[in-house]
Every structure is written in C-alpha cells, then in structure tokens.
Design an enzyme around this catalytic site. Sequence first.
Site, PDB file in Angstrom:
ATOM      1  N   ASN A  43       0.843  -1.191   0.000  1.00  0.00           N
ATOM      2  CA  ASN A  43       0.000   0.000   0.000  1.00  0.00           C
ATOM      3  C   ASN A  43       0.882   1.246   0.000  1.00  0.00           C
ATOM      4  O   ASN A  43       1.971   1.270   0.592  1.00  0.00           O
ATOM      5  CB  ASN A  43      -1.019  -0.003   1.135  1.00  0.00           C
ATOM      6  CG  ASN A  43      -0.463  -0.227   2.523  1.00  0.00           C
ATOM      7  OD1 ASN A  43       0.545  -0.899   2.707  1.00  0.00           O
ATOM      8  ND2 ASN A  43      -1.113   0.336   3.515  1.00  0.00           N
ATOM      9  N   GLU A  45       0.313   5.308   0.563  1.00  0.00           N
ATOM     10  CA  GLU A  45      -0.645   6.335   0.998  1.00  0.00           C
ATOM     11  C   GLU A  45      -0.226   7.727   0.537  1.00  0.00           C
ATOM     12  O   GLU A  45       0.865   7.926  -0.010  1.00  0.00           O
ATOM     13  CB  GLU A  45      -0.779   6.271   2.525  1.00  0.00           C
ATOM     14  CG  GLU A  45      -1.346   4.913   2.960  1.00  0.00           C
ATOM     15  CD  GLU A  45      -1.583   4.787   4.449  1.00  0.00           C
ATOM     16  OE1 GLU A  45      -1.096   5.634   5.234  1.00  0.00           O
ATOM     17  OE2 GLU A  45      -2.278   3.817   4.837  1.00  0.00           O
ATOM     18  N   CYS A  54      -4.098   0.558  -2.350  1.00  0.00           N
ATOM     19  CA  CYS A  54      -3.949  -0.694  -1.588  1.00  0.00           C
ATOM     20  C   CYS A  54      -2.884  -1.596  -2.225  1.00  0.00           C
ATOM     21  O   CYS A  54      -2.606  -1.511  -3.435  1.00  0.00           O
ATOM     22  CB  CYS A  54      -5.254  -1.468  -1.577  1.00  0.00           C
ATOM     23  SG  CYS A  54      -6.582  -0.708  -0.630  1.00  0.00           S
ATOM     24  N   GLU A  56      -3.048  -4.788  -2.884  1.00  0.00           N
ATOM     25  CA  GLU A  56      -3.579  -5.731  -3.882  1.00  0.00           C
ATOM     26  C   GLU A  56      -3.637  -5.075  -5.261  1.00  0.00           C
ATOM     27  O   GLU A  56      -3.234  -5.644  -6.276  1.00  0.00           O
ATOM     28  CB  GLU A  56      -5.001  -6.172  -3.504  1.00  0.00           C
ATOM     29  CG  GLU A  56      -5.114  -6.952  -2.222  1.00  0.00           C
ATOM     30  CD  GLU A  56      -5.373  -6.080  -0.995  1.00  0.00           C
ATOM     31  OE1 GLU A  56      -4.795  -4.976  -0.891  1.00  0.00           O
ATOM     32  OE2 GLU A  56      -6.155  -6.514  -0.142  1.00  0.00           O
ATOM     33  N   CYS A  92     -10.670  -3.476  -3.948  1.00  0.00           N
ATOM     34  CA  CYS A  92      -9.693  -4.490  -4.399  1.00  0.00           C
ATOM     35  C   CYS A  92     -10.401  -5.754  -4.869  1.00  0.00           C
ATOM     36  O   CYS A  92      -9.979  -6.387  -5.837  1.00  0.00           O
ATOM     37  CB  CYS A  92      -8.692  -4.801  -3.295  1.00  0.00           C
ATOM     38  SG  CYS A  92      -7.549  -3.434  -3.037  1.00  0.00           S
TER      39      CYS A  92
END
Length: 133
Positions: A43, A45, A54, A56, A92
Amino acid sequence: MIDNDRLLDYALAARSLAYAPYSKFKVGAAILLKNDKVITGCNVENASYGMSMCAERCALFKMISEGYTKDDVISMVVVGDTEDPISPCGACRQVMDELLNKDTKIILANIKRQTKEFSVKDLLPYSFTSKDL
Ligand code: THU
C-alpha cells in the site's frame, strides 16, 4: 516451485516496503505467475488520503503493466497485521474480479502466518462485470 509459504514470504517482504505514514497499517501482496515470476505490491498512501493505493491493486496493476494477464496467474497472497487473515477491501475485490480468473486462488494471511484460502468468485459474489454493460 514457489509454494504458498514462499509466496507469503514475498508478500511479507513487500509489506515491509509499504508507505503508510498515516494509517501505519502496512499491507503486502504477491502474485505468482505460471512462469514462476512473482509480482509484488504494497500500500502507498498520500497526504490527500483518497489518493492512497492498496497493496492488492498495486500488485495487480503492476502485473498488467508488465504485460501479463489473468491467464498467466496461479495465485495471490495478501498479508497484513490483523488478528485473523486480512480481509481485502471492496475496491480491491472488484479489481481482482476484473483482472483475475474467477477460480484463481487468493490466500489471505496475517503476520502470524495464519491463512485462509478463497477463490476470486468467493470474495465477490454476484459481481458487476463487463457482461453487465
Ligand atoms: N489496505 C490495503 O492495502 N489492503 C487491504 O486489504 C486493506 C487496506 C491499506 C489501505 C490503507 O493504506 C491502509 O491499508 C489502511 O486502510
């Protein structure tokens, strides 16, 4: 041959690279391809929180950008520091549904190495797809 345990090591290594200064919640993902290559994601941010990505989707978008498609994928591991194996967010799940085959294995894990195994279709029943357009 890369087994689930080894793929979890890749996801944990990716997790250690997460950029999560706001939530402090680091997540790692690893996608195993049929050619034995592993694509990882973490991830990432942003101070503008909604711009965060994220683990994934990071891994899945890397996979596509490197020229692979759903038929190249064997399985995917996701790991976070959760009490039970991590639960991927709805966004996701939607992206997994689009970019992976319905029967592809998704192994959810935590850092204690507890795992739960699902298929893509288990994670998003009655999904909205291109067939609905
Ligand atoms: N996050 C992921 O990367 N994957 C998940 O499955 C759950 C949530 C990230 C998004 C955000 O950076 C942080 O974890 C807290 O929500």
